[in-house]
Design an enzyme around this catalytic site. Sequence first.
Site, PDB file in Angstrom:
ATOM      1  CG  ASN A   1      67.966  46.413  51.967  1.00 36.32           C
ATOM      2  OD1 ASN A   1      67.454  47.438  52.357  1.00 36.32           O
ATOM      3  ND2 ASN A   1      67.408  45.238  52.141  1.00 36.32           N
ATOM      4  CG  ASP A   2      72.110  44.670  47.192  1.00 31.02           C
ATOM      5  OD1 ASP A   2      73.094  44.429  47.915  1.00 31.02           O
ATOM      6  OD2 ASP A   2      71.371  43.783  46.754  1.00 31.02           O
TER       7      ASP A   2
ATOM      8  CD  GLU B   1      68.988  45.349  43.491  1.00 28.84           C
ATOM      9  OE1 GLU B   1      68.925  44.647  44.507  1.00 28.84           O
ATOM     10  OE2 GLU B   1      68.991  44.881  42.336  1.00 28.84           O
TER      11      GLU B   1
ATOM     12  CG  HIS C   1      70.435  36.938  56.397  1.00 31.01           C
ATOM     13  ND1 HIS C   1      71.513  36.122  56.136  1.00 31.01           N
ATOM     14  CD2 HIS C   1      69.960  37.327  55.187  1.00 31.01           C
ATOM     15  CE1 HIS C   1      71.664  36.014  54.829  1.00 31.01           C
ATOM     16  NE2 HIS C   1      70.735  36.734  54.240  1.00 31.01           N
TER      17      HIS C   1
ATOM     18  NE  ARG D   1      63.636  39.963  49.878  1.00 30.21           N
ATOM     19  CZ  ARG D   1      62.870  40.524  50.818  1.00 30.21           C
ATOM     20  NH1 ARG D   1      61.789  39.864  51.235  1.00 30.21           N
ATOM     21  NH2 ARG D   1      63.164  41.675  51.336  1.00 30.21           N
TER      22      ARG D   1
ATOM     23  CB  CYS E   1      61.014  46.943  47.073  1.00 34.98           C
ATOM     24  SG  CYS E   1      62.515  46.604  46.126  1.00 34.98           S
TER      25      CYS E   1
ATOM     26  NE  ARG F   1      64.976  39.958  44.117  1.00 37.10           N
ATOM     27  CZ  ARG F   1      65.481  40.114  45.337  1.00 37.10           C
ATOM     28  NH1 ARG F   1      65.877  41.298  45.748  1.00 37.10           N
ATOM     29  NH2 ARG F   1      65.580  39.084  46.160  1.00 37.10           N
TER      30      ARG F   1
ATOM     31  NE  ARG G   1      71.701  43.286  52.528  1.00 37.03           N
ATOM     32  CZ  ARG G   1      70.672  42.916  51.777  1.00 37.03           C
ATOM     33  NH1 ARG G   1      70.789  42.862  50.473  1.00 37.03           N
ATOM     34  NH2 ARG G   1      69.522  42.613  52.324  1.00 37.03           N
TER      35      ARG G   1
END
EC number: 2.7.3.9
Length: 556
Positions: free
Chosen positions: A438-439, A415, A186, A288, A486, A325, A449
Amino acid sequence: METTLRGVGVSHGVAIGEVRHMGTAVLEPPAKQIPAEEAEREQGRARKAVEAVAADLIARGNLAGGEAQAVLEAQAMMAQDPELLADVERRIAVGSTAERAVYDAFAAYRALLAGAGEYLAGRVADLDDVRNRIVARLLGVPMPGVPDSDEPYVLIARDLAPADTALLDPTLVLGFVTEEGGPTSHSAILARALGVPAVVALPGAGELPEGTVIAVDGSTGEIFVNPSEEKKARLAAEAAARKAALAASTGPGATSDGHKVPLLANIGGPADVPAAVEAGAEGVGLFRTEFLFLDDSKKAPSEEKQIAAYRQVLEAFPEGRVVVRVLDAGADKPLDFLTPADEPNPALGVRGLRTLLDHPEVLRTQLTALAKAAEGLPVYLEVMAPMVADRADAKAFSDACREAGLRAKFGAMVEIPSAALRARSILQEVEFLSLGTNDLAQYTFAADRQVGAVSRLQDPWQPALLDLVALAAEAAKAEGKSCGVCGEAASDPLLACVLTGLGVTSLSMGAASLPYVRATLAKFTLAQCERAAAAARAADSAEEARNAAQAVLSGE
């Protein structure tokens, strides 16, 4: 004497200044007993402190907006967790003070999180911050947080809680360095949104003495301790050159030989739109929508509320592409009305599209709201599902979109490794793919992560991850469809060139990264990008891949 340390660079730019350390955590309250007749009063104190801290976190989120708002509202929900509050009240009933009961209840919950798998263990820093804020309020001492200073400085911390990162003042905090965290934590994401140079996962950062002059390179991850005047001048000159190149780079994203690569923005809500427009985003590659659902964990937002928020974003990009999304709930984004509380490993359980298919009315309302929000607007709306595993998932989502009367392109996020491996099959049901790196890295390497100890496996330069990106991009090309990125990988200018060389058709990132990527991409031809991508995939480690790509693009 000048020394060099290396962590993980997560936010571009150079910061040179004196070290200031984050305020220390709240001291452990004394374990003293209270008379039974005081229990009710202490329980009231605890409830008031919890509500005050939750309200403060929400207020900070409202000030920060966007990505930060969603993170801080999730923290506020953590503070108000009914099971935690019940445990606090039980402890007070048997003689604990309010502050000691909070401390012990959070310690017990912390132990559960730490032992419940890496994904939940990553929430420990957020939980500690909530505990410290409640205990500080009960003890009547200053909240832990960013130090007071009249002069600009470089902030050093074990980790930065979202509440602190969200409201950093870039005019005072030149940059920050943390001992923990990872490139997709984050704090890293919020640092990029703020445009503050940042380095994470630097062991021993907390041992740097207060007042020490350091230079932080958020691109390379290097920290220069007591840099020479020559080194400071060189870093400043390089930073000035980069800034000039950024100012000169405008217009749509493209390689030097004219191969178009649309550069889009990742946004967390309407508050992020102005920065994206100012940075020249050609649209939105990842909208998001979780921010709408965090206002009330007990029920979904109304269709009317959703329509208003979606339309605000869609109106900002006339003739542009906006990729939305649908709700990605579960794992680190639990919602009481959607996600089960007793999953042993939420990251591998019912999250993302799985959650929505279990609650079709929530998905139907969101898709209907999107359809109505886009009515009459000259925008290219695209809607995608998170956590798609296979063709059956993709079909279920596409069917739901059609049933809701949505006139848009339907897509799937890649992902999960299975989605990359079977991308061509998934593309029989949807019209585009979007890689959430990321995922995808997290699930490919079994590396949370949020955990700094496994940050090398979260590095988007890992050749295995690049192989999966290539598989998805090749499948999309074979089907005549698009495949964007993304995830945070797109915000690395050098890696953006490699992704282009792998066949990715668009790149989406935080607004602050757009100028860097645009300027770098414009320096190289598509053929150079393709050679850099091949060199990176031929490597055996993330560092070797990065160096190999750099060597190709620098002509070495």
